[in-house]
Design an enzyme around this catalytic site. Structure first.
Site, mmCIF file in Angstrom:
data_model
loop_
_atom_site.group_PDB
_atom_site.id
_atom_site.type_symbol
_atom_site.label_atom_id
_atom_site.label_comp_id
_atom_site.label_asym_id
_atom_site.label_seq_id
_atom_site.Cartn_x
_atom_site.Cartn_y
_atom_site.Cartn_z
ATOM 1 N N TYR A 177 0.908 -1.226 0.558
ATOM 2 C CA TYR A 177 0.173 0.280 0.409
ATOM 3 C C TYR A 177 0.793 1.291 -0.129
ATOM 4 O O TYR A 177 -0.058 2.104 -0.819
ATOM 5 C CB TYR A 177 -1.397 -0.457 1.109
ATOM 6 C CG TYR A 177 -1.977 -0.461 0.872
ATOM 7 C CD1 TYR A 177 -3.464 -0.562 0.438
ATOM 8 C CD2 TYR A 177 -2.348 -2.589 1.603
ATOM 9 C CE1 TYR A 177 -3.887 -1.343 -0.201
ATOM 10 C CE2 TYR A 177 -3.126 -2.934 1.052
ATOM 11 C CZ TYR A 177 -4.118 -2.488 0.313
ATOM 12 O OH TYR A 177 -5.351 -3.432 -0.065
ATOM 13 N N CYS A 183 -7.068 2.642 12.805
ATOM 14 C CA CYS A 183 -7.003 1.707 13.916
ATOM 15 C C CYS A 183 -7.251 0.174 14.066
ATOM 16 O O CYS A 183 -8.932 0.116 14.067
ATOM 17 C CB CYS A 183 -6.711 2.698 15.005
ATOM 18 S SG CYS A 183 -6.175 2.362 16.050
ATOM 19 N N HIS A 188 -15.375 1.285 -1.449
ATOM 20 C CA HIS A 188 -13.754 0.876 -0.950
ATOM 21 C C HIS A 188 -13.369 1.621 -0.487
ATOM 22 O O HIS A 188 -12.186 0.856 -0.193
ATOM 23 C CB HIS A 188 -13.478 0.136 -2.549
ATOM 24 C CG HIS A 188 -14.390 -0.597 -3.166
ATOM 25 N ND1 HIS A 188 -14.127 -1.548 -4.673
ATOM 26 C CD2 HIS A 188 -15.676 -1.624 -2.700
ATOM 27 C CE1 HIS A 188 -14.784 -2.546 -4.818
ATOM 28 N NE2 HIS A 188 -16.177 -2.221 -3.957
ATOM 29 N N GLY A 226 -16.272 2.430 -16.698
ATOM 30 C CA GLY A 226 -14.640 1.885 -16.939
ATOM 31 C C GLY A 226 -14.847 0.603 -15.186
ATOM 32 O O GLY A 226 -13.767 0.156 -14.958
ATOM 33 N N CYS A 238 -1.351 3.731 15.289
ATOM 34 C CA CYS A 238 -2.302 4.875 15.513
ATOM 35 C C CYS A 238 -1.855 6.721 16.865
ATOM 36 O O CYS A 238 -1.320 5.928 17.722
ATOM 37 C CB CYS A 238 -3.426 4.377 16.493
ATOM 38 S SG CYS A 238 -4.829 5.582 17.151
#
Length: 310
Positions: A102, A166, A158, A249, A207
């Site tokens: 990510y 957290c 999404h 799309g 966090c």
């Protein structure tokens, strides 16, 4: 031929975000009807009359901005596909690897800009809003390019690459730091031979709420997870009120989003699909326009000659 049976909207929130439809709806959604029209003039007539437009967007829109889709034969990060990493189990087993993935995706977005399709949608929303007409975007994308283009009425079903949640206290927060934590600096290279960084869990994003310090995760919907019922309730309201729907799309294979447009079409509302290819749902819709969204959408959503702005 049996009429299309639509799953009651109250059941949508109970469905998982997977690549295949639920068994009970798989055959219902893909029933074929008459061949859709490709007449832009006819679509523009519907567009000119519409007061409440819903636009459902998928990865194909962002792909035109150079955003990796992680789908198909070339859709790998290192040796994994998205469905190998975007799961609760993968995060529990190896949070460092998932955060590298990510982190890479967040960093990639730093060089990506909205394309003509995103801009056409945002401009349309602003313009029609001044006429007392409503445009809402329901997107499956997590890259925030719609937001960057200026879209305001946006439902990101999404989640977002730039939000965290957290795992201890549950707080959701925007986070645009680059890198999101020092330990991820220079990490996340996508090449197949790259070794995992194996970052200690205590050095992964944490966090910052007072007294918490829990491990953060990306605030995105992973495979096998339910979509947020509150967002789906908003989606259901918009789908029920719209008088024109565009499907832009999206492959129409990710559920429950793949049911949204057929649900609208089943009550007689015009639905127009914009894609580079046909999809399993194409023949459910009144219109289909084949080609890059950055080419077809600006023409479709351009100011109509009879439009007046109050």
């Amino acid at each position: 031929m049996r009429p299309l049976q639509i799953v009651p909207s109250r059941l949508i929130s109970q469905l998982y975000c997977g690549l295949k439809p639920p068994a009970s709806t798989r055959n219902q959604i893909c029933l074929k009807m008459a061949r859709p029209s490709s007449s832009m003039a006819d679509f523009r007539k519907c567009f000119a009359k519409a007061k409440h437009i819903v636009i459902i967007s998928g990865a194909g829109v962002s792909a035109e901005s150079g955003v990796p889709t992680f789908r198909g034969a070339g859709g790998y990060w290192r040796k994994w596909q998205a469905q190998d990493l975007a799961t609760p189990l993968a995060f529990a087993h190896n949070p460092s690897r998932v955060w590298e993935f990510y982190h890479y995706r967040r960093e990639v977005m730093g060089s990506k800009e909205p394309n003509a399709g995103h801009r056409a949608i945002a401009e349309c929303e602003t313009r029609l809003g001044k006429q007392g007409r409503r445009v809402v975007v329901i997107t499956q994308n997590i890259d925030e390019l719609h937001r960057k283009a200026g879209t305001k009425n946006l439902l990101e079903i999404h989640g977002s690459l730039f939000k965290t949640r957290c795992t201890s206290c549950g707080i959701v927060a925007e986070n645009y730091k680059s890198p999101i934590c020092p330990a991820l600096s220079g990490k996340g290279a996508p090449e197949p031979g790259t070794q995992d960084a194996s970052i200690p869990v205590e050095k992964l994003p944490r966090c910052e709420e007072a007294g918490c310090g829990g491990l953060l995760r990306p605030h995105v919907v992973w495979f096998g997870e339910n979509l947020d019922p509150a967002i789906l309730e908003e989606v259901d309201k918009e789908l029920g009120r719209c008088d024109l729907c565009l499907v832009v799309g999206t492959s129409s294979v990710v559920y429950p989003a793949a049911m949204f447009a057929p649900q609208v079409a089943a009550r007689g509302v015009p639905v127009a699909e914009f894609n580079t290819e046909t999809t399993p749902a194409t023949n459910r819709f009144r219109f289909h326009f084949q080609g890059p969204c950055g080419t077809t959408l600006p023409e479709a959503l351009a100011r109509h000659e009879n439009e007046t702005v109050s």
